[in-house]
Motif scaffolding. Structure first.
Motif, PDB file in Angstrom:
ATOM      1  N   ALA A  50      92.194 -38.599  38.154  1.00 58.63           N
ATOM      2  CA  ALA A  50      93.443 -39.191  38.628  1.00 58.63           C
ATOM      3  C   ALA A  50      93.280 -39.865  39.981  1.00 58.63           C
ATOM      4  O   ALA A  50      94.279 -40.256  40.597  1.00 58.63           O
ATOM      5  N   TYR A  91      96.562 -42.553  33.283  1.00 57.60           N
ATOM      6  CA  TYR A  91      95.118 -42.472  33.548  1.00 57.60           C
ATOM      7  C   TYR A  91      94.484 -41.526  32.538  1.00 57.60           C
ATOM      8  O   TYR A  91      95.152 -40.687  31.933  1.00 57.60           O
ATOM      9  N   TYR A 131      94.830 -43.394  40.385  1.00 54.51           N
ATOM     10  CA  TYR A 131      96.289 -43.307  40.269  1.00 54.51           C
ATOM     11  C   TYR A 131      96.875 -42.644  41.507  1.00 54.51           C
ATOM     12  O   TYR A 131      97.888 -43.099  42.051  1.00 54.51           O
ATOM     13  N   ARG A 132      96.224 -41.596  41.986  1.00 51.54           N
ATOM     14  CA  ARG A 132      96.688 -40.914  43.197  1.00 51.54           C
ATOM     15  C   ARG A 132      96.678 -41.870  44.383  1.00 51.54           C
ATOM     16  O   ARG A 132      97.591 -41.846  45.222  1.00 51.54           O
ATOM     17  N   ALA A 158     103.335 -39.450  37.155  1.00 45.10           N
ATOM     18  CA  ALA A 158     102.646 -39.560  35.875  1.00 45.10           C
ATOM     19  C   ALA A 158     103.571 -39.194  34.714  1.00 45.10           C
ATOM     20  O   ALA A 158     103.533 -39.824  33.648  1.00 45.10           O
TER      21      ALA A 158
END
Length: 311
Positions: free
Chosen positions: A205, A201, A208-209, A189
């Protein structure tokens, strides 16, 4: 006008022709080739194409394919022969606009299609000689660019070039493990925010994770760990046709200035060549002199120029 442009929407039946087009320049077109291999065409992503042979002119004002702008035949049904025809060029049009082997005339046709469809995209990127004129053609249909990057050297790793530089790979760089995902997410990130200018994001998260985890599970993330902290990371973002394109290169700010970038990247190249692909590429902002020098020291050589417009 659009019904006479020859531009048509591509679907899963066009995958073989689209892949053959990408393979004309595997290094330049690896992003689109990888998305095709992942099955994105016709499912999660869209693309437009022009039938014909690369480099051959289309008849002025003529519908070269017999299709309207949506790729449908004159009677409203797709011709069964369409997927068997070669493509002269294409435009990947998902979250990004990415031209593939498009001539100036092709770009004008794609621009008209994009403006008519009012597609929302986050960026345009790819070969500068295609992206820059495409942006000129469509820019009035979008908000002003957040970032305009007209010169991004496209580079390929060369063992001979590395030997001339005398760089030894950093042995601590290795494949990331699944139990390290939570440590990698903030590093990824941070890299995204530094590069793009805003966070990847807002709020949770989780999504994204999940993307970071997919890269780790696929053996595409490489790290140098210091205990539980990520000090260096790099990912293979696209993999197709024997080409692996590196992205997401990041060094912990506290460890910058130690001369780690080139040895770490040299080690990444070794690992990728051993496990994933014989050709390793990347592209870098031309104004990022420290990164450009580090990649050169790691044995990367310039083979072309990309451009990116971030919206």
């Amino acid at each position: 006008m659009l019904r006479r442009s020859g531009v048509r929407a591509l679907d899963a039946g066009d995958r073989a022709a689209a892949r053959a087009l990408c393979d004309l320049d595997p290094v330049t077109n690896v992003f689109v080739a990888a998305r095709l291999d992942e099955g994105a065409l016709g499912s999660t992503s869209a693309a437009f194409g022009l039938d014909g042979d690369v480099g051959q002119p289309l008849a002025a004002g003529a519908d070269a394919s017999g299709f309207d702008a949506d790729g449908l035949g004159r009677g409203g049904a797709r011709s069964l022969e369409s997927s068997q025809r070669p493509l002269r060029s294409m435009l990947w049009a998902s979250a990004n606009l990415v031209p593939v082997e498009a001539s100036p005339d092709d770009l004008e046709r794609y621009a008209a299609r994009v403006k008519c469809a009012r597609r929302r995209v986050s960026s345009l990127f790819g070969p500068a000689e295609q992206v820059l004129p495409l942006w000129q053609l469509v820019s009035r249909s979008y908000a002003p660019a957040r970032s305009f990057r007209p010169e991004q050297p496209l580079m390929v790793a060369s063992r001979e070039a590395r030997e001339r530089q005398g760089i030894e790979p950093e042995p601590r760089v290795r494949l990331a493990r699944l139990d390290e995902v939570d440590a990698i997410v903030p590093a990824a990130a941070a890299m995204f925010t530094e590069e793009i200018g805003y966070a990847p994001y807002v709020g949770s998260a989780a999504a994204y994770r999940a993307g970071v985890q997919r890269l780790v599970m696929g053996g595409r993330t490489f790290v140098l760990m210091d205990g539980a902290r990520v000090r260096f990371k790099a990912d293979v973002g696209s993999l197709a046709s024997g080409v692996a394109q590196i992205q997401g290169v990041w060094i912990d700010p506290a460890w910058r200035g130690r001369g780690l970038a080139a040895p770490c990247m040299a080690r990444v190249v070794d690992l990728v060549e051993a496990e994933l692909a014989p050709t390793v590429s990347l592209y870098v902002n031309g104004y990022n002199t420290p990164a450009l020098r580090a990649y050169e020291r790691a044995g990367f050589e310039r083979v072309g120029t990309f451009a990116t417009v971030i919206l």
